[in-house]
Scaffold this motif. Structure first.
Motif, PDB file in Angstrom:
ATOM      1  N   GLY A 178      20.916  85.003  58.164  1.00 56.12           N
ATOM      2  CA  GLY A 178      20.776  83.620  58.600  1.00 56.12           C
ATOM      3  C   GLY A 178      21.886  83.192  59.534  1.00 56.12           C
ATOM      4  O   GLY A 178      21.666  82.419  60.477  1.00 56.12           O
ATOM      5  N   MET A 179      23.091  83.722  59.328  1.00 59.68           N
ATOM      6  CA  MET A 179      24.233  83.391  60.185  1.00 59.68           C
ATOM      7  C   MET A 179      24.041  83.874  61.615  1.00 59.68           C
ATOM      8  O   MET A 179      24.742  83.431  62.526  1.00 59.68           O
ATOM      9  CB  MET A 179      25.518  83.984  59.585  1.00 59.68           C
ATOM     10  CG  MET A 179      25.988  83.256  58.334  1.00 59.68           C
ATOM     11  SD  MET A 179      27.210  84.183  57.359  1.00 59.68           S
ATOM     12  CE  MET A 179      28.518  84.399  58.548  1.00 59.68           C
ATOM     13  N   ALA A 180      23.088  84.787  61.827  1.00 59.54           N
ATOM     14  CA  ALA A 180      22.814  85.287  63.178  1.00 59.54           C
ATOM     15  C   ALA A 180      22.052  84.284  64.024  1.00 59.54           C
ATOM     16  O   ALA A 180      21.906  84.469  65.233  1.00 59.54           O
ATOM     17  CB  ALA A 180      22.025  86.596  63.103  1.00 59.54           C
ATOM     18  N   ALA A 181      21.543  83.209  63.403  1.00 62.72           N
ATOM     19  CA  ALA A 181      20.807  82.157  64.127  1.00 62.72           C
ATOM     20  C   ALA A 181      19.608  82.724  64.882  1.00 62.72           C
ATOM     21  O   ALA A 181      19.339  82.353  66.021  1.00 62.72           O
ATOM     22  CB  ALA A 181      21.734  81.411  65.088  1.00 62.72           C
ATOM     23  N   ILE A 202      26.675  84.862  68.787  1.00 66.60           N
ATOM     24  CA  ILE A 202      25.244  84.581  68.662  1.00 66.60           C
ATOM     25  C   ILE A 202      24.521  84.932  69.954  1.00 66.60           C
ATOM     26  O   ILE A 202      23.428  85.520  69.933  1.00 66.60           O
ATOM     27  CB  ILE A 202      25.015  83.105  68.288  1.00 66.60           C
ATOM     28  CG1 ILE A 202      25.499  82.837  66.868  1.00 66.60           C
ATOM     29  CG2 ILE A 202      23.528  82.746  68.412  1.00 66.60           C
ATOM     30  CD1 ILE A 202      25.436  81.380  66.463  1.00 66.60           C
ATOM     31  N   PHE A 203      25.115  84.582  71.089  1.00 65.34           N
ATOM     32  CA  PHE A 203      24.509  84.909  72.382  1.00 65.34           C
ATOM     33  C   PHE A 203      24.294  86.417  72.512  1.00 65.34           C
ATOM     34  O   PHE A 203      23.223  86.878  72.935  1.00 65.34           O
ATOM     35  CB  PHE A 203      25.392  84.400  73.517  1.00 65.34           C
ATOM     36  CG  PHE A 203      24.891  84.744  74.890  1.00 65.34           C
ATOM     37  CD1 PHE A 203      23.859  84.033  75.468  1.00 65.34           C
ATOM     38  CD2 PHE A 203      25.449  85.802  75.602  1.00 65.34           C
ATOM     39  CE1 PHE A 203      23.387  84.363  76.738  1.00 65.34           C
ATOM     40  CE2 PHE A 203      24.988  86.138  76.866  1.00 65.34           C
ATOM     41  CZ  PHE A 203      23.958  85.415  77.440  1.00 65.34           C
ATOM     42  N   LEU A 204      25.301  87.205  72.134  1.00 67.53           N
ATOM     43  CA  LEU A 204      25.185  88.660  72.243  1.00 67.53           C
ATOM     44  C   LEU A 204      24.173  89.225  71.243  1.00 67.53           C
ATOM     45  O   LEU A 204      23.458  90.183  71.558  1.00 67.53           O
ATOM     46  CB  LEU A 204      26.552  89.307  72.038  1.00 67.53           C
ATOM     47  CG  LEU A 204      27.578  89.059  73.152  1.00 67.53           C
ATOM     48  CD1 LEU A 204      28.909  89.711  72.817  1.00 67.53           C
ATOM     49  CD2 LEU A 204      27.058  89.580  74.489  1.00 67.53           C
ATOM     50  N   VAL A 205      24.100  88.641  70.057  1.00 66.84           N
ATOM     51  CA  VAL A 205      23.093  89.082  69.091  1.00 66.84           C
ATOM     52  C   VAL A 205      21.696  88.877  69.664  1.00 66.84           C
ATOM     53  O   VAL A 205      20.826  89.754  69.574  1.00 66.84           O
ATOM     54  CB  VAL A 205      23.245  88.327  67.758  1.00 66.84           C
ATOM     55  CG1 VAL A 205      22.034  88.591  66.851  1.00 66.84           C
ATOM     56  CG2 VAL A 205      24.518  88.754  67.035  1.00 66.84           C
ATOM     57  N   HIS A 206      21.481  87.713  70.284  1.00 64.32           N
ATOM     58  CA  HIS A 206      20.170  87.434  70.864  1.00 64.32           C
ATOM     59  C   HIS A 206      19.829  88.409  71.991  1.00 64.32           C
ATOM     60  O   HIS A 206      18.677  88.818  72.131  1.00 64.32           O
ATOM     61  CB  HIS A 206      20.132  86.009  71.418  1.00 64.32           C
ATOM     62  CG  HIS A 206      20.108  84.965  70.342  1.00 64.32           C
ATOM     63  ND1 HIS A 206      20.351  83.638  70.600  1.00 64.32           N
ATOM     64  CD2 HIS A 206      19.875  85.048  69.013  1.00 64.32           C
ATOM     65  CE1 HIS A 206      20.268  82.952  69.470  1.00 64.32           C
ATOM     66  NE2 HIS A 206      19.984  83.789  68.493  1.00 64.32           N
ATOM     67  N   GLN A 207      20.821  88.780  72.790  1.00 69.16           N
ATOM     68  CA  GLN A 207      20.563  89.643  73.941  1.00 69.16           C
ATOM     69  C   GLN A 207      20.501  91.122  73.562  1.00 69.16           C
ATOM     70  O   GLN A 207      19.580  91.832  73.966  1.00 69.16           O
ATOM     71  CB  GLN A 207      21.649  89.426  75.010  1.00 69.16           C
ATOM     72  CG  GLN A 207      21.811  87.999  75.480  1.00 69.16           C
ATOM     73  CD  GLN A 207      20.516  87.359  75.900  1.00 69.16           C
ATOM     74  OE1 GLN A 207      19.731  87.940  76.638  1.00 69.16           O
ATOM     75  NE2 GLN A 207      20.263  86.136  75.422  1.00 69.16           N
ATOM     76  N   LEU A 208      21.485  91.597  72.804  1.00 65.70           N
ATOM     77  CA  LEU A 208      21.622  93.030  72.538  1.00 65.70           C
ATOM     78  C   LEU A 208      20.818  93.508  71.346  1.00 65.70           C
ATOM     79  O   LEU A 208      20.519  94.700  71.235  1.00 65.70           O
ATOM     80  CB  LEU A 208      23.103  93.376  72.315  1.00 65.70           C
ATOM     81  CG  LEU A 208      24.036  93.132  73.506  1.00 65.70           C
ATOM     82  CD1 LEU A 208      25.470  93.472  73.131  1.00 65.70           C
ATOM     83  CD2 LEU A 208      23.595  93.963  74.713  1.00 65.70           C
TER      84      LEU A 208
END
Length: 330
Positions: free
Chosen positions: A115-118, A232-238
């Motif tokens: 959940g913390m990954a948004a 969070i931005f990098l999680v969404h992209q990578l």
């Protein structure tokens, strides 16, 4: 305890496998085109994608006034690994595919970290991922780079749709159908309802560490930006974006899976092993995606470690005969 199983492309013991957008009989859709829900979905998607992007720009702009600290890098990397671990081991392999069983404390930890990954509430995330496996790269797949709904996509529009666009413009997944096992689990439902609390925790935790370590408000701001927004931005992209786009476009396909999923070695570390995506589509319920000794799979290693200390069990791994049988003849 680990055990071997004869894998297949569908986990029909965990959720139903409709052959079209409707269940047999044509009465219950796997998605809904409700305009009100789609408008809310789009708004949440814009906020979820937009705020971390703006935060990343702010972090880069702040470098002109405040140098990047070693602590900021540690918070970025540490929070990235923890939250992708929550997504990949928790949301994906455990909750969506039932690749292993886990003790209640482990399930709670994985759900909170995910959940913390948004990247969305647990139940909706799992239901949408199961929908992807029902219709991989076919009409009904929510994020295929090859088509949107029933309409074929060219290369560049397809890349955009699979990477990001689907999060802003897609039908709403029917969780009552595709994730009814999770909805019936009271503990999972409670964790799911607190999704925004976990997102907030993922932002406040690095801010708190950054502030306490430097005893300054600027340190807290840097922790929030690098360990929160940039992460969070990098999680969404990578992780989210790259798996849906790159890992269905570029790479090898050693297994005949009936879809266009690929193995991409370059993304093995950023995705903690999920970029062996063709392997995953061949053996969806497997707790391990690195099926060769050289295939880096940190998530699989962690699951094996948790099994060794008794925190998880019934870890599903395909045997060598099953792997060999599924390989494509070159």
């Amino acid at each position: 305890m680990l055990y071997l199983y004869l894998g297949s492309t569908m986990e029909t013991d965990h959720f139903p496998a409709p052959s079209s957008k409707y269940l047999p009989g044509g009465k219950v859709r796997v998605t809904t085109a409700n305009a009100h829900l789609q408008a809310r979905y789009r708004s949440v998607g814009l906020v979820t994608l937009g705020i971390p992007a703006l935060g990343t720009l702010a972090a880069l702009g702040l470098l002109a006034f405040q140098p990047l600290r070693l602590l900021d890098v540690a918070l970025l990397l540490g929070m990235y690994v923890l939250t992708v671990f929550g997504l990949e081991v928790g949301y994906h392999r455990h909750f969506a595919h039932g690749a292993f069983k886990a003790s209640p404390p482990v399930r709670v930890t994985l759900a909170v970290l995910g959940g913390m990954a948004a990247s969305g509430p647990l139940i909706y995330w799992a239901a949408t991922h199961r929908l992807h496996h029902h219709f991989p790269d076919e009409p009904g797949d929510p994020h295929s780079p090859y088509l949107k709904a029933d309409r074929p996509l060219e290369r560049l529009p397809g890349l955009w749709h699979a990477h990001t666009g689907w999060m802003l413009d897609s039908e709403i997944t029917n969780c009552a159908l595709l994730a009814r096992d999770l909805l019936r689990d009271l503990n999972v439902s409670r964790l799911n309802r607190r999704y925004y609390l976990w997102v907030l925790l993922g932002l406040l935790l690095p801010a708190l560490v950054g502030g306490l370590a430097s005893a300054t408000w600027m340190g807290a701001l840097q922790g929030l930006l690098w360990g929160g927004m940039v992460r969070i931005f990098l999680v969404h992209q990578l992780y989210i974006g790259a798996l849906n786009s790159v890992c269905h476009l570029l790479g090898d396909r050693p297994f005949a899976t009936g879809d266009l999923s690929t193995n991409n070695a370059w993304l093995a570390l950023p995705t903690l092993g999920e970029s062996w995506h063709n392997n995953h589509h061949a053996f969806c319920s497997s707790a391990v995606t690195g099926l060769e000794w050289w295939q880096i799979d940190p998530s699989g290693w962690c699951i094996r470690l948790l099994a060794a200390v008794g925190l998880v069990w019934e870890v599903k791994i395909p045997n060598q005969a099953t792997i060999a049988a599924r390989r494509q003849v070159r």
